[in-house]
Design a protein around this motif. Sequence first.
Motif, PDB file in Angstrom:
ATOM      1  N   ALA A   1       6.195   7.569  -4.179  1.00 55.40           N
ATOM      2  CA  ALA A   1       6.736   6.927  -2.975  1.00 55.40           C
ATOM      3  C   ALA A   1       7.420   5.622  -3.345  1.00 55.40           C
ATOM      4  N   ARG A   2       8.503   5.326  -2.669  1.00 51.69           N
ATOM      5  CA  ARG A   2       9.230   4.092  -2.936  1.00 51.69           C
ATOM      6  C   ARG A   2       8.470   2.888  -2.407  1.00 51.69           C
ATOM      7  N   ASN A   3       7.852   3.028  -1.224  1.00 53.35           N
ATOM      8  CA  ASN A   3       7.084   1.908  -0.678  1.00 53.35           C
ATOM      9  C   ASN A   3       5.731   1.812  -1.374  1.00 53.35           C
ATOM     10  N   ASP A   4       5.070   0.756  -1.179  1.00 53.34           N
ATOM     11  CA  ASP A   4       3.881   0.409  -1.968  1.00 53.34           C
ATOM     12  C   ASP A   4       2.634   1.094  -1.419  1.00 53.34           C
TER      13      ASP A   4
ATOM     14  N   GLY B   1      -6.750  11.349   7.536  1.00 53.95           N
ATOM     15  CA  GLY B   1      -6.589  10.960   8.930  1.00 53.95           C
ATOM     16  C   GLY B   1      -5.794   9.691   9.149  1.00 53.95           C
ATOM     17  N   GLU B   2      -5.364   9.036   8.080  1.00 55.20           N
ATOM     18  CA  GLU B   2      -4.599   7.793   8.191  1.00 55.20           C
ATOM     19  C   GLU B   2      -3.115   8.103   8.359  1.00 55.20           C
ATOM     20  N   GLU B   3      -2.477   7.470   9.340  1.00 58.78           N
ATOM     21  CA  GLU B   3      -1.042   7.644   9.543  1.00 58.78           C
ATOM     22  C   GLU B   3      -0.290   6.617   8.704  1.00 58.78           C
ATOM     23  N   VAL B   4       0.673   7.091   7.910  1.00 59.13           N
ATOM     24  CA  VAL B   4       1.442   6.213   7.036  1.00 59.13           C
ATOM     25  C   VAL B   4       2.919   6.588   7.132  1.00 59.13           C
ATOM     26  N   LEU B   5       3.768   5.675   6.697  1.00 55.93           N
ATOM     27  CA  LEU B   5       5.190   5.955   6.579  1.00 55.93           C
ATOM     28  C   LEU B   5       5.511   6.113   5.099  1.00 55.93           C
ATOM     29  N   VAL B   6       5.993   7.276   4.725  1.00 54.19           N
ATOM     30  CA  VAL B   6       6.361   7.549   3.337  1.00 54.19           C
ATOM     31  C   VAL B   6       7.857   7.301   3.177  1.00 54.19           C
ATOM     32  N   VAL B   7       8.212   6.421   2.243  1.00 52.23           N
ATOM     33  CA  VAL B   7       9.616   6.142   1.941  1.00 52.23           C
ATOM     34  C   VAL B   7       9.953   6.807   0.616  1.00 52.23           C
TER      35      VAL B   7
END
Length: 657
Positions: free
Chosen positions: A627-630, A637-643
């Motif tokens: 992933a580009r983001n850290d 169950g955790e919502e994340v934004l994958v870049v």
Amino acid sequence: MTRIFRLLTFSILFAGLLTRNYRQELDIYTGVLTTSYGLFGQTRVTAFAHQTIPNLFVMKIDRQSREPGKEMVITINCQTHKTQQTSIGWPPEPVKLAFDIKENRADIVSSTNMVDTHWSVLVNNESTITLSKNNLKIHLKDGENIIRFIVYRDESSGESITALSYDELLTSHKSEWEENWNRSYIDFSEDRAHHIWNRANYYNLSNFPVTPEKALIPTGLNTNIWGFTFPQDVYYVVENLTRTGHFDRYEKSMQYWLDILPEVKKYSQRIMGLEGGYYPWTPPFAMWDEFEKEGVVGTDSYQIHNPAYVAAMVWHYYLRTNDQEFLQKYFPIMEEVWRFYSQVLHKSERGTYDVFHHTATSQDEHFRKTDSKNYLDASLSAEYTLRNYLLAAEILKSGELDLVEKAKEIKQAGLERDALLNQYGYFNTFEGDDRAKNSQKHPVQLNAITFVPMADRGMAQPTVTAWENRYDLTSEARKPISQGWTYAAFALSSSRMGSPEGLNSDLHAIQYAAHADPRWVQFYEYTFWERYTLHTAYYFVTHGLYQQALSDALVQDWQGFADIFATVLPQWENRRFSFKGLHTLKWVSVDGVWDNGHFRIVLNPNGAQELPLRISGGKGNIKVTGARNDISSIKTGEEVLVVFEGDNPVVFENQKK
């Protein structure tokens, strides 16, 4: 093509009363049907409907006679009206036929009151074709016989097909099937899930061609009691094409809905007295001005929830692809459907908007009365269309100002739902619905989860309560009986609610030989307790919804983010399964392997920049690579934004205990 193939198959089956060692096998991975038997010698038939050459059906018949003088003759009855369902109130008229036969070739024109179809039958190996009344008779010789059935299209004469050898045709056909299966698949360890999903995938690829065509007949193989197309039913099936990455077939099927839009607008004015795009419950094949000219075929023609599904097909393709050119091209469908709904929404004294049209009726076909208010299915369809229209208009910087402003006003005020809330904690199907439990045919209370997915509505308590009590909604659901696609809608809702127990319960409600055949080849339209539909066709609509349910158990996105392993069934947890090419939002495709709770997931961006994501299944911390983001790890169950880093994949893998 299907009808021709069916007649040939049945003629062989009747001969099978005298045959030995009869065997028929359909290879769904190559799209080839093989039939062999012994009758005065050995016969082997290889047949396929070509995947890339429109409307070409090919048969190779290898015949070795052991008794001189015994000739094999295939009879094709070109008068098809008797094969239709004749017990309905409008039996089909005979087809008008014209023949031109020259030795090993027959050119036929089949004419109805709507269309002329030009088609040919060609044979080789010195075989000949003769005519007896309306029956073509193909006289085969010993050895290899190649028969080609060609239905001519406007954009192709079909003559070039005759120059290709049988081997060339078979090779190109199989190559397309191989590419299709390599594009997307699920390999379930459980036989039931595996058979349902993979056979549904085969049916989708068979029913949606690579050329623009009118959408499939929902009951497929022998037209059942419905010889035409329902927007609703097509929608339930075609949703699987974007999940499995067959965007080319999806886009080709959308062309039909755009092409008929001018006729749809005239139909809306004539039948409903309103402007806009009121896609009919059952669009005609042709001659729109004559369609329902003397009155509608039944109150089902007034099911005003229907147009929303055509608009939804446009929007859902965009959500999966981010293709603004597609959205721009098909935006007129969304705008005209919204134009229609904007005229059946009326501001009430409560400040909210009622849904009302004096002829409207419900999706729940156990209640066919018109002139009721706030049908829940229509209300949800109107709201879903409104929301998506505003989003599309904003993206495209387009849309008629008055329609946009009215959509904003109604969205702000809201559609009336409080008047539908009953003592059980969920919504009635219309205002004033005082029917007892188990009175409905269809579970329309689940539509905000299944057919017009809106997370804020679907996860709200009235809808959740309806889902929890879904077997109290429809008639004899606990018997168990499924009327139409009811159980499949149950299964899709449970899959999207992230309930393995619920999905398992819904799948276990399917009865062998009563609702599905014992080998999971297909589902029937009704459960056969009363033997109502034993003589009718398989029901692709139900199969399409079950495929959605199984796909969404692994990869779903109805809540606006990709959710992986949301509904892993208990019998899958300690086994191995894998999948490839399940598409989610923004063109991202997902590959994965689950092995006794340990998993590896690969997100392929395919040009996407980012993806909102949750991984709901599995245990332990999840390692993230690429992933580009850290983010180096996430929790279940955790919502994340994958870049994404360019077009490089991102890998998720949970830690072994």
